[in-house]
Design a protein around this motif. Sequence first.
Motif, mmCIF file in Angstrom:
data_model
loop_
_atom_site.group_PDB
_atom_site.id
_atom_site.type_symbol
_atom_site.label_atom_id
_atom_site.label_comp_id
_atom_site.label_asym_id
_atom_site.label_seq_id
_atom_site.Cartn_x
_atom_site.Cartn_y
_atom_site.Cartn_z
ATOM 1 N N ILE A 126 -15.381 7.841 -1.287
ATOM 2 C CA ILE A 126 -14.828 6.925 -0.280
ATOM 3 C C ILE A 126 -13.315 7.078 -0.213
ATOM 4 C CG2 ILE A 126 -14.536 4.489 0.347
ATOM 5 C CD1 ILE A 126 -17.266 3.973 -0.901
ATOM 6 N N TYR A 128 -10.484 5.465 1.479
ATOM 7 C CA TYR A 128 -9.781 4.416 2.237
ATOM 8 C C TYR A 128 -8.336 4.299 1.736
ATOM 9 C CZ TYR A 128 -14.383 2.442 3.671
ATOM 10 O OH TYR A 128 -15.628 2.235 4.181
ATOM 11 N N SER A 129 -8.194 3.953 0.430
ATOM 12 C CA SER A 129 -6.880 3.588 -0.114
ATOM 13 C C SER A 129 -5.898 4.753 -0.059
ATOM 14 C CB SER A 129 -7.019 3.142 -1.571
ATOM 15 O OG SER A 129 -7.961 2.118 -1.672
ATOM 16 N N GLY A 134 -3.504 -0.455 0.369
ATOM 17 C CA GLY A 134 -4.582 -0.891 -0.520
ATOM 18 C C GLY A 134 -5.234 -2.096 0.127
ATOM 19 N N THR A 135 -4.771 -3.279 -0.278
ATOM 20 C CA THR A 135 -5.266 -4.500 0.369
ATOM 21 C C THR A 135 -4.970 -4.452 1.869
ATOM 22 O OG1 THR A 135 -4.945 -5.766 -1.637
ATOM 23 C CG2 THR A 135 -4.980 -7.012 0.417
ATOM 24 N N TRP A 159 -7.013 6.996 -5.348
ATOM 25 C CA TRP A 159 -8.172 6.359 -5.988
ATOM 26 C C TRP A 159 -9.491 6.803 -5.352
ATOM 27 C CZ3 TRP A 159 -5.340 4.419 -9.652
ATOM 28 C CH2 TRP A 159 -4.206 3.676 -9.381
ATOM 29 N N SER A 161 -12.502 7.820 -5.943
ATOM 30 C CA SER A 161 -13.365 7.950 -7.126
ATOM 31 C C SER A 161 -14.522 8.906 -6.859
ATOM 32 C CB SER A 161 -13.913 6.583 -7.516
ATOM 33 O OG SER A 161 -12.837 5.724 -7.786
ATOM 34 N N PHE A 371 -11.257 -5.416 -8.560
ATOM 35 C CA PHE A 371 -10.438 -5.024 -7.392
ATOM 36 C C PHE A 371 -11.095 -3.932 -6.559
ATOM 37 C CE2 PHE A 371 -8.619 -3.286 -11.312
ATOM 38 C CZ PHE A 371 -8.766 -1.927 -11.108
ATOM 39 N N THR A 375 -9.791 -6.650 -3.617
ATOM 40 C CA THR A 375 -9.485 -7.483 -4.795
ATOM 41 C C THR A 375 -10.154 -8.860 -4.690
ATOM 42 O OG1 THR A 375 -7.489 -8.489 -3.878
ATOM 43 C CG2 THR A 375 -7.218 -6.378 -5.013
ATOM 44 N N GLU A 377 -8.863 -11.676 -5.297
ATOM 45 C CA GLU A 377 -8.000 -12.664 -4.628
ATOM 46 C C GLU A 377 -8.338 -12.694 -3.133
ATOM 47 O OE1 GLU A 377 -6.942 -10.336 -6.694
ATOM 48 O OE2 GLU A 377 -5.663 -11.228 -8.221
ATOM 49 N N ILE A 378 -8.474 -11.491 -2.562
ATOM 50 C CA ILE A 378 -8.757 -11.407 -1.120
ATOM 51 C C ILE A 378 -10.194 -11.865 -0.835
ATOM 52 C CG2 ILE A 378 -8.901 -9.806 0.850
ATOM 53 C CD1 ILE A 378 -6.024 -10.486 -0.213
ATOM 54 N N ARG A 395 -0.322 -15.369 5.316
ATOM 55 C CA ARG A 395 0.579 -14.507 4.544
ATOM 56 C C ARG A 395 1.036 -13.348 5.414
ATOM 57 N NH1 ARG A 395 -3.738 -14.727 0.941
ATOM 58 N NH2 ARG A 395 -3.545 -16.428 -0.512
#
Length: 395
Positions: A126, A128-129, A134-135, A159, A161, A371, A375, A377-378, A395
């Motif tokens: 994948i 994306y980042s 990132g976020t 990243w 992976s 994450f 993440t 948090e999100i 934000r």
Amino acid sequence: MKIQFTEAQRALRDELRAYFSQMMTPELRAECERDMGEGGGPLWREALARMGRDGWIGLGWPEEYGGRSLSPLEQFVFVEEVMRAGYPFPFLTTESVGPTLAEHGNDWIREHIVPAILAGELLVSIGYSEPAAGTDLAALQTTAVRDGDDWIINGQKMWTSLAHFCDYTWLAVRTDPDAPKKHKGITMFLVPNSDPGWSCTPVHTLGGVRTNATFYDNIRVGDDHRVGEVNGGWKLITSQLNRERLSLINFGPISELFNRVVQWARETTLPGGAAVASQPWVQANFARCRTLIECMKLIVYKQSWAMTEGTLGMADASAAKVYGSEGFIEVYRYLGEVVGQAGLLRSDSAGADALAGKIERLYRTSSIITFGGGTNEIQRDIISAAGLWMPRASR
Ligand SMILES: Cc1cc2nc3c(=O)[nH]c(=O)nc-3n(C[C@H](O)[C@H](O)[C@H](O)COP(=O)(O)OP(=O)(O)OC[C@H]3O[C@@H](n4cnc5c(N)ncnc54)[C@H](O)[C@@H]3O)c2cc1C
């Protein structure tokens, strides 16, 4: 309310358990351990292709793609059992990118890529980042530019992976730099990792798991490698991520480890002769683990059922991911306390114990899921906005 598997589903689980106990030879197990529980080795590939030939990988997929048309619940039981057996199953390919490709791919993808995934012969990483996305994924800068019937891709991902042994990367690129909203200028492509313009360098993480920085240098792909609409990639990304968030919470391996530690605590004695398991604090730790694992099971089974009904919501997938990822860390910590100081030694250290060393490694790697796939948090923002209809965080 009655929550239970049908007779046929229980029989399927038994059949799978017998199949995997035979498939997981000591040699395959050793190779998987050596590869840090990530897979990619020759025996691992052979076993994946065998599962494909035996029709297991596409158990819950529609027949038109070569599947067996059972439901997402049966599919989940399959993935739970294969991972419980200790096989690092490439669920990102089969359970998240694969279904998105089947749903949104063109004829070439449906005829060549999807069947190869179900045959266990094709793996997808994948992309994306990026270093600066990132976020805030919509800020991504890798580009695809039209050149006649083809596209030319340039950029860098971070990243990525498993990319070092995958065949393709599911790549998010910018196709409209002037889109009024950043996320409306993104398109998805399937890029061959074998292309001479593709390269990767390893990034070794605290948990010992390898990930990669990947580079895309003037890669030319035909329009048939595009997935979905031009500038319509965001919808595909969110659809894939919902599936990923759910598939990350596979409790098969942790249940198996928990059972092994309980067994160990029953059989191992303290200097005074009493079993480790006779201590109230050990029993309390086990009770906490059991509670966490049982709740994970209920959440994930319910969501697999919601997928069967076509009602899986974004907030629910995020809730499963937050609860599961933080629950995994708690369980490894409780089990680590039970095995004591041995749980602080890496399995390759002198005098290390195999079971305790496994807990040590899993504890070190488990934060990745907090994450990975976005993440926590999100995810909490998503749960409050999309699940509880709270005002969006400004934000
Ligand atoms: C081992 C590993 C494997 C990975 N595998 C892949 C992969 O295969 N493919 C892939 O594409 N990516 C992968 N990732 C990337 C992963 O998805 C990102 O790390 C993640 O999305 C967070 O992005 P970031 O690291 O840039 O952190 P940042 O976005 O910089 O976030 C840093 C911190 O700030 C917080 N934060 C950021 N923005 C906000 C906001 N608006 N409101 C509140 N808090 C905020 C975050 O929650 C986080 O705590 C992997 C990462 C790792 C470390």
